[in-house]
Design a protein around this motif. Structure first.
Motif, PDB file in Angstrom:
ATOM      1  N   GLN A   1      34.936  -1.136 -21.886  1.00  0.00           N
ATOM      2  CA  GLN A   1      35.259   0.236 -22.280  1.00  0.00           C
ATOM      3  C   GLN A   1      36.748   0.540 -22.254  1.00  0.00           C
ATOM      4  O   GLN A   1      37.227   1.398 -23.003  1.00  0.00           O
ATOM      5  CB  GLN A   1      34.499   1.238 -21.405  1.00  0.00           C
ATOM      6  CG  GLN A   1      34.913   1.281 -19.932  1.00  0.00           C
ATOM      7  CD  GLN A   1      34.099   0.333 -19.070  1.00  0.00           C
ATOM      8  OE1 GLN A   1      33.690  -0.729 -19.516  1.00  0.00           O
ATOM      9  NE2 GLN A   1      33.874   0.717 -17.817  1.00  0.00           N
ATOM     10  N   GLY A   2      37.505  -0.154 -21.403  1.00  0.00           N
ATOM     11  CA  GLY A   2      38.933   0.153 -21.292  1.00  0.00           C
ATOM     12  C   GLY A   2      39.703  -0.102 -22.572  1.00  0.00           C
ATOM     13  O   GLY A   2      40.536   0.703 -22.993  1.00  0.00           O
ATOM     14  N   THR A   3      39.434  -1.234 -23.208  1.00  0.00           N
ATOM     15  CA  THR A   3      40.118  -1.587 -24.457  1.00  0.00           C
ATOM     16  C   THR A   3      39.213  -1.416 -25.671  1.00  0.00           C
ATOM     17  O   THR A   3      39.630  -1.702 -26.790  1.00  0.00           O
ATOM     18  CB  THR A   3      40.597  -3.049 -24.400  1.00  0.00           C
ATOM     19  OG1 THR A   3      39.490  -3.901 -24.052  1.00  0.00           O
ATOM     20  CG2 THR A   3      41.694  -3.214 -23.357  1.00  0.00           C
ATOM     21  N   ASN A   4      37.971  -0.970 -25.454  1.00  0.00           N
ATOM     22  CA  ASN A   4      37.016  -0.703 -26.528  1.00  0.00           C
ATOM     23  C   ASN A   4      36.822  -1.930 -27.411  1.00  0.00           C
ATOM     24  O   ASN A   4      36.964  -1.879 -28.628  1.00  0.00           O
ATOM     25  CB  ASN A   4      37.473   0.497 -27.379  1.00  0.00           C
ATOM     26  CG  ASN A   4      36.374   0.988 -28.308  1.00  0.00           C
ATOM     27  OD1 ASN A   4      35.191   0.901 -27.988  1.00  0.00           O
ATOM     28  ND2 ASN A   4      36.759   1.486 -29.473  1.00  0.00           N
ATOM     29  N   GLU A   5      36.479  -3.050 -26.758  1.00  0.00           N
ATOM     30  CA  GLU A   5      36.246  -4.288 -27.489  1.00  0.00           C
ATOM     31  C   GLU A   5      35.196  -5.122 -26.770  1.00  0.00           C
ATOM     32  O   GLU A   5      34.811  -4.826 -25.641  1.00  0.00           O
ATOM     33  CB  GLU A   5      37.547  -5.078 -27.638  1.00  0.00           C
ATOM     34  CG  GLU A   5      38.199  -5.452 -26.330  1.00  0.00           C
ATOM     35  CD  GLU A   5      39.566  -6.101 -26.508  1.00  0.00           C
ATOM     36  OE1 GLU A   5      39.852  -6.626 -27.594  1.00  0.00           O
ATOM     37  OE2 GLU A   5      40.355  -6.078 -25.542  1.00  0.00           O
ATOM     38  N   ILE A   6      34.726  -6.158 -27.435  1.00  0.00           N
ATOM     39  CA  ILE A   6      33.783  -7.081 -26.843  1.00  0.00           C
ATOM     40  C   ILE A   6      34.555  -8.258 -26.257  1.00  0.00           C
ATOM     41  O   ILE A   6      35.433  -8.819 -26.903  1.00  0.00           O
ATOM     42  CB  ILE A   6      32.766  -7.592 -27.889  1.00  0.00           C
ATOM     43  CG1 ILE A   6      32.020  -6.413 -28.517  1.00  0.00           C
ATOM     44  CG2 ILE A   6      31.793  -8.579 -27.248  1.00  0.00           C
ATOM     45  CD1 ILE A   6      31.179  -5.612 -27.555  1.00  0.00           C
TER      46      ILE A   6
ATOM     47  N   MET B   1      37.528 -11.951 -19.592  1.00  0.00           N
ATOM     48  CA  MET B   1      38.087 -11.043 -18.598  1.00  0.00           C
ATOM     49  C   MET B   1      38.575 -11.818 -17.375  1.00  0.00           C
ATOM     50  O   MET B   1      38.007 -12.844 -16.996  1.00  0.00           O
ATOM     51  CB  MET B   1      37.035 -10.016 -18.175  1.00  0.00           C
ATOM     52  CG  MET B   1      36.477  -9.201 -19.345  1.00  0.00           C
ATOM     53  SD  MET B   1      37.745  -8.236 -20.222  1.00  0.00           S
ATOM     54  CE  MET B   1      38.142  -6.996 -18.994  1.00  0.00           C
ATOM     55  N   LEU B   2      39.625 -11.306 -16.726  1.00  0.00           N
ATOM     56  CA  LEU B   2      40.333 -12.074 -15.704  1.00  0.00           C
ATOM     57  C   LEU B   2      39.500 -12.445 -14.474  1.00  0.00           C
ATOM     58  O   LEU B   2      39.613 -13.577 -13.994  1.00  0.00           O
ATOM     59  CB  LEU B   2      41.596 -11.324 -15.286  1.00  0.00           C
ATOM     60  CG  LEU B   2      42.680 -11.254 -16.373  1.00  0.00           C
ATOM     61  CD1 LEU B   2      43.896 -10.498 -15.858  1.00  0.00           C
ATOM     62  CD2 LEU B   2      43.082 -12.649 -16.826  1.00  0.00           C
ATOM     63  N   PRO B   3      38.665 -11.569 -13.898  1.00  0.00           N
ATOM     64  CA  PRO B   3      37.841 -12.038 -12.770  1.00  0.00           C
ATOM     65  C   PRO B   3      36.912 -13.185 -13.168  1.00  0.00           C
ATOM     66  O   PRO B   3      36.648 -14.081 -12.352  1.00  0.00           O
ATOM     67  CB  PRO B   3      37.052 -10.786 -12.367  1.00  0.00           C
ATOM     68  CG  PRO B   3      37.918  -9.649 -12.798  1.00  0.00           C
ATOM     69  CD  PRO B   3      38.528 -10.113 -14.088  1.00  0.00           C
ATOM     70  N   SER B   4      36.466 -13.186 -14.422  1.00  0.00           N
ATOM     71  CA  SER B   4      35.626 -14.280 -14.904  1.00  0.00           C
ATOM     72  C   SER B   4      36.437 -15.560 -15.072  1.00  0.00           C
ATOM     73  O   SER B   4      35.936 -16.660 -14.825  1.00  0.00           O
ATOM     74  CB  SER B   4      34.965 -13.895 -16.228  1.00  0.00           C
ATOM     75  OG  SER B   4      34.084 -12.799 -16.053  1.00  0.00           O
TER      76      SER B   4
END
Length: 204
Positions: free
Chosen positions: A77-82, A184-187
Motif C-alpha cells: 500500500q505504501g508505494t501502491n504496487e505489487i 521487500m527488504l525484510p523478505s
C-alpha cells in the motif's frame, strides 16, 4: 579515522529525552527527542506498531526435493504496487502464544502451506528481532521452514490482503527478483539468511 561510532544492537546509541505519540491508528508515529554523546539534541519522526517486540515474523520456505521456494505477489500500500514477498505477518499477543505460532499461522493463511521443519534464523545478538527500517520501530523474526506441505484447510486471510502464491520458484529466479528490486527488504534479509543456512547444510 573516526572511531566514535560502534556497532550497537541494544538500542542505546543515543539517550532518549522525550517521546510522545503524534498519531496512532494501524501505524503509530512518535515524536522522539534524542541526545548524542557529543551533546547534540535532535528530534525525529519514528513509525511502527505500538506492540511489544518482535513486531512481526517472516518465513522463507524451501523444498528439498525440487530445490525451490514458494513466495508471494502481494499488494504494497505504501508505494501502491505489487511486490514479491516471503510469508510475513504480525505477532498478535491476543492470538499467538509465540512468534513461531504466528509464523505457522501466517504460512497457512498466506501460502496455503503447513507443517515442515522450522528453524529460527534470529542471531543471538538480536533477541528483540531484526530492525526493519532506519526510521522505523518495528522488529521481526526470520524463519526457515523446510518441506512444508499443502494445507487442505488453510486459515482465513485478513480482509485487506491481496495475495497471489507463486510456487516452485527457482533460487536463481529468486535472486534475480532481489537484484531487480522487486522484493521487500525484510523478505530479502530473511531469504539471504535462509540461503546461507541451507548452503552451510549442503542442501542447495
Amino acid at each position: 579515522m573516526d572511531t566514535e561510532l560502534e556497532i550497537n544492537t541494544e538500542g542505546t546509541a543515543a539517550k532518549i529525552l522525550v517521546e510522545t505519540i503524534s498519531h496512532k491508528r494501524f501505524i503509530t508515529v512518535w515524536n522522539r527527542q534524542t541526545q548524542f554523546k557529543d551533546g547534540r539534541i535532535i528530534e525525529w519522526d519514528v513509525v511502527g506498531h505500538h506492540t511489544p517486540y518482535p513486531t512481526f515474523v517472516v518465513v522463507f520456505t524451501f523444498n528439498t526435493k525440487t530445490k525451490t521456494t514458494s513466495i508471494l505477489k502481494e499488494y504494497a500500500q505504501g508505494t501502491n504496487e505489487i511486490k514479491y514477498t516471503c510469508v510475513a505477518g504480525s505477532v498478535d499477543r491476543r492470538k499467538h502464544q509465540s512468534p513461531l505460532e504466528s509464523a505457522q499461522h501466517e504460512l497457512s493463511e498466506e501460502a496455503r502451506l503447513t507443517g515442515g521443519e522450522w528453524i529460527c534464523l534470529l542471531p543471538e545478538g538480536q533477541k528483540d528481532g531484526i530492525s526493519e527500517l532506519k526510521w522505523g520501530r518495528n522488529r521481526f523474526v526470520p524463519y526457515l521452514c523446510i518441506d512444508p506441505q499443502q494445507d487442505n484447510e488453510p486459515r482465513q486471510r485478513d480482509e485487506e490482503e491481496c495475495i497471489q502464491v507463486v510456487n516452485n520458484v527457482e533460487i536463481d529466479d529468486l535472486k534475480r527478483f532481489i537484484t531487480k528490486g522487486e522484493m521487500m527488504l525484510p523478505s530479502v534479509q530473511t531469504s539471504w539468511m535462509a540461503l546461507e543456512y541451507l548452503s552451510n547444510l549442503g542442501l542447495l
